[in-house]
Design a protein around this motif. Structure first.
Motif, PDB file in Angstrom:
ATOM      1  N   LYS A   1       0.933  -1.182   0.054  1.00  0.00           N
ATOM      2  CA  LYS A   1      -0.049  -0.026  -0.011  1.00  0.00           C
ATOM      3  C   LYS A   1       0.929   1.174   0.016  1.00  0.00           C
ATOM      4  O   LYS A   1       1.788   1.429   0.754  1.00  0.00           O
ATOM      5  CB  LYS A   1      -0.843  -0.212   1.332  1.00  0.00           C
ATOM      6  CG  LYS A   1      -1.996  -1.056   1.197  1.00  0.00           C
ATOM      7  CD  LYS A   1      -2.985  -1.071   2.352  1.00  0.00           C
ATOM      8  CE  LYS A   1      -3.787  -2.088   2.133  1.00  0.00           C
ATOM      9  NZ  LYS A   1      -4.857  -1.690   0.922  1.00  0.00           N
ATOM     10  N   THR A   2       0.688   2.076  -1.139  1.00  0.00           N
ATOM     11  CA  THR A   2       1.504   3.359  -0.945  1.00  0.00           C
ATOM     12  C   THR A   2       0.526   4.504  -1.236  1.00  0.00           C
ATOM     13  O   THR A   2      -0.581   4.369  -1.508  1.00  0.00           O
ATOM     14  CB  THR A   2       2.226   3.485  -2.374  1.00  0.00           C
ATOM     15  OG1 THR A   2       1.564   3.614  -3.397  1.00  0.00           O
ATOM     16  CG2 THR A   2       3.241   1.954  -2.574  1.00  0.00           C
ATOM     17  N   ASP A   3       1.105   5.638  -0.988  1.00  0.00           N
ATOM     18  CA  ASP A   3       0.369   6.999  -1.128  1.00  0.00           C
ATOM     19  C   ASP A   3      -0.242   6.981  -2.435  1.00  0.00           C
ATOM     20  O   ASP A   3      -1.300   7.899  -2.695  1.00  0.00           O
ATOM     21  CB  ASP A   3       1.054   8.287  -0.856  1.00  0.00           C
ATOM     22  CG  ASP A   3       1.499   8.184   0.701  1.00  0.00           C
ATOM     23  OD1 ASP A   3       0.550   7.697   1.396  1.00  0.00           O
ATOM     24  OD2 ASP A   3       2.352   8.979   0.979  1.00  0.00           O
ATOM     25  N   ALA A   4       0.418   6.379  -3.441  1.00  0.00           N
ATOM     26  CA  ALA A   4       0.181   6.656  -4.932  1.00  0.00           C
ATOM     27  C   ALA A   4      -0.876   5.459  -5.454  1.00  0.00           C
ATOM     28  O   ALA A   4      -1.294   5.422  -6.467  1.00  0.00           O
ATOM     29  CB  ALA A   4       1.262   6.462  -5.706  1.00  0.00           C
ATOM     30  N   GLY A   5      -1.312   4.622  -4.428  1.00  0.00           N
ATOM     31  CA  GLY A   5      -2.121   3.392  -4.605  1.00  0.00           C
ATOM     32  C   GLY A   5      -1.397   1.963  -4.350  1.00  0.00           C
ATOM     33  O   GLY A   5      -0.233   1.920  -4.034  1.00  0.00           O
ATOM     34  N   ASP A   6      -2.507   1.039  -4.460  1.00  0.00           N
ATOM     35  CA  ASP A   6      -1.852  -0.273  -4.029  1.00  0.00           C
ATOM     36  C   ASP A   6      -0.979  -0.747  -5.018  1.00  0.00           C
ATOM     37  O   ASP A   6      -1.064  -0.921  -6.463  1.00  0.00           O
ATOM     38  CB  ASP A   6      -3.125  -1.282  -3.941  1.00  0.00           C
ATOM     39  CG  ASP A   6      -3.718  -0.912  -2.580  1.00  0.00           C
ATOM     40  OD1 ASP A   6      -3.256   0.029  -1.713  1.00  0.00           O
ATOM     41  OD2 ASP A   6      -4.961  -1.343  -2.449  1.00  0.00           O
TER      42      ASP A   6
ATOM     43  N   GLY B   1       1.682   5.715 -12.515  1.00  0.00           N
ATOM     44  CA  GLY B   1       2.524   4.444 -12.545  1.00  0.00           C
ATOM     45  C   GLY B   1       3.899   4.675 -11.994  1.00  0.00           C
ATOM     46  O   GLY B   1       4.402   4.060 -11.178  1.00  0.00           O
ATOM     47  N   ALA B   2       4.439   5.767 -12.433  1.00  0.00           N
ATOM     48  CA  ALA B   2       6.052   6.115 -11.906  1.00  0.00           C
ATOM     49  C   ALA B   2       6.126   6.266 -10.346  1.00  0.00           C
ATOM     50  O   ALA B   2       6.932   5.834  -9.567  1.00  0.00           O
ATOM     51  CB  ALA B   2       6.583   7.167 -12.549  1.00  0.00           C
ATOM     52  N   ALA B   3       4.928   6.729  -9.849  1.00  0.00           N
ATOM     53  CA  ALA B   3       4.995   7.061  -8.331  1.00  0.00           C
ATOM     54  C   ALA B   3       4.834   5.924  -7.623  1.00  0.00           C
ATOM     55  O   ALA B   3       5.442   5.606  -6.596  1.00  0.00           O
ATOM     56  CB  ALA B   3       3.915   8.223  -7.987  1.00  0.00           C
TER      57      ALA B   3
END
Length: 305
Positions: free
Chosen positions: A101-106, A171-173
């Motif tokens: 889980k990341t701030d940019a999405g799973d 996607g890069a994030a």
């Protein structure tokens, strides 16, 4: 060869200068001995076919590629299942399907090897229409993904094949967050990102980001695209090694443009660590099938910033 020379070295006569020389030589030997070099895995089967030509002291090479030999004779079912001798599926014992889980999405991703304390981390970013499963398939692309999985597992490394939302900033994030997560778990690991086809858009974006651009130690563009923004990236300024593998008959990304970009890198710096392998008569997916992971990564490991 240098390490063997270390073993043969005789200590100089006693005295302070001699002692200093001995200490410095010992430090050099220790550094050399600790340098990572990937151990072989089925090297004879994955060796490049005949080299047709070479330029720039080996930085640019043309490799003979033949579909009848390199697909039809290598695969039990052409393009779907390689012959058994090219793979070792025992590596699945250290393979996991995970979610970060990341701030940019799973970010769903397949991880093979050591998720903590790894010596080297290699990511594969798929192209249009692909998924995390492509980079972990043991039997397609001539078994070459099985080889990189075994190379990482056998060398104390980690291999990652992730999903991502798009080939743009989101996607890069997501991939930058994935890299950041595993870099924290393996702070000494060298990190290399391989990008197939349209995945190359992410390679260049990652190179330009402040976070990932400072963490990546090498880029592999496999049947992929070019991006002039690389020259202003932190990765370029750090002189991270870049490898290009391209089929001469790639109908998606013309080889002439990728070759021109490769030469423009050398135009900026003649000594920049970059290599280009042209697979003569190869098409779009040829570099993913044919690139020598071990040879390329060992070269990159010798050139990391």
């Amino acid at each position: 060869m240098a390490f063997r020379s270390c073993l043969r070295f005789r200590l100089p006569p006693s005295g302070l200068p001699a002692l200093l020389i001995a200490i410095l030589w010992s430090l050099f030997c220790a550094t050399y001995a600790n340098a990572l070099e990937l151990k072989p895995f089925k090297d004879d089967l994955f060796a490049y076919p005949v080299m047709l030509s070479s330029e720039n002291s080996g930085a640019y090479t043309v490799i003979d590629y033949r579909e009848l030999r390199d697909i039809n004779a290598r695969d039990e079912v052409p393009e779907r299942r390689v012959h058994a001798q090219y793979t070792d599926t025992g590596v699945r014992k250290v393979q996991q399907d995970l979610l970060l889980k990341t701030d940019a999405g799973d970010v769903r991703h397949i991880a093979v090897g050591k998720t903590g304390g790894a010596s080297i981390i290699v990511l594969y970013l798929h192209g249009q229409g692909g998924s995390r499963k492509q980079g972990a398939d043991d039997f397609t692309f001539g078994g070459n993904f099985n080889r990189i999985k075994n190379l990482m597992a056998g060398n104390g490394g980690l291999y990652l094949s992730p999903d991502f939302s798009d080939f743009g900033d989101t996607g890069a994030a997501q991939i930058a967050a994935l890299i950041g997560h595993y870099a924290e778990q393996s702070p000494r690991a060298k990190i290399f990102v391989a990008c197939g086809s349209m995945g190359g858009a992410l390679c260049w974006k990652l190179a330009g980001r402040k976070d990932s651009g400072g963490r990546i130690d090498g880029l592999l563009l496999l049947g992929s695209l070019w991006d002039e923004s690389f020259f202003s990236s932190s990765a370029f300024k750090r002189r991270v090694p870049v490898f290009f593998g391209q089929g001469s008959k790639d109908p998606v990304f013309p080889i002439e443009k990728q070759e021109a970009f490769f030469r423009s890198i050398l135009g900026k710096s003649k000594a920049y660590p970059t290599r280009f392998v042209r697979f003569e008569t190869g098409t779009h997916g040829t570099p993913i099938r044919m690139t020598d992971w071990r040879g390329t990564l060992n070269w990159m490991l010798s050139k990391v910033p």
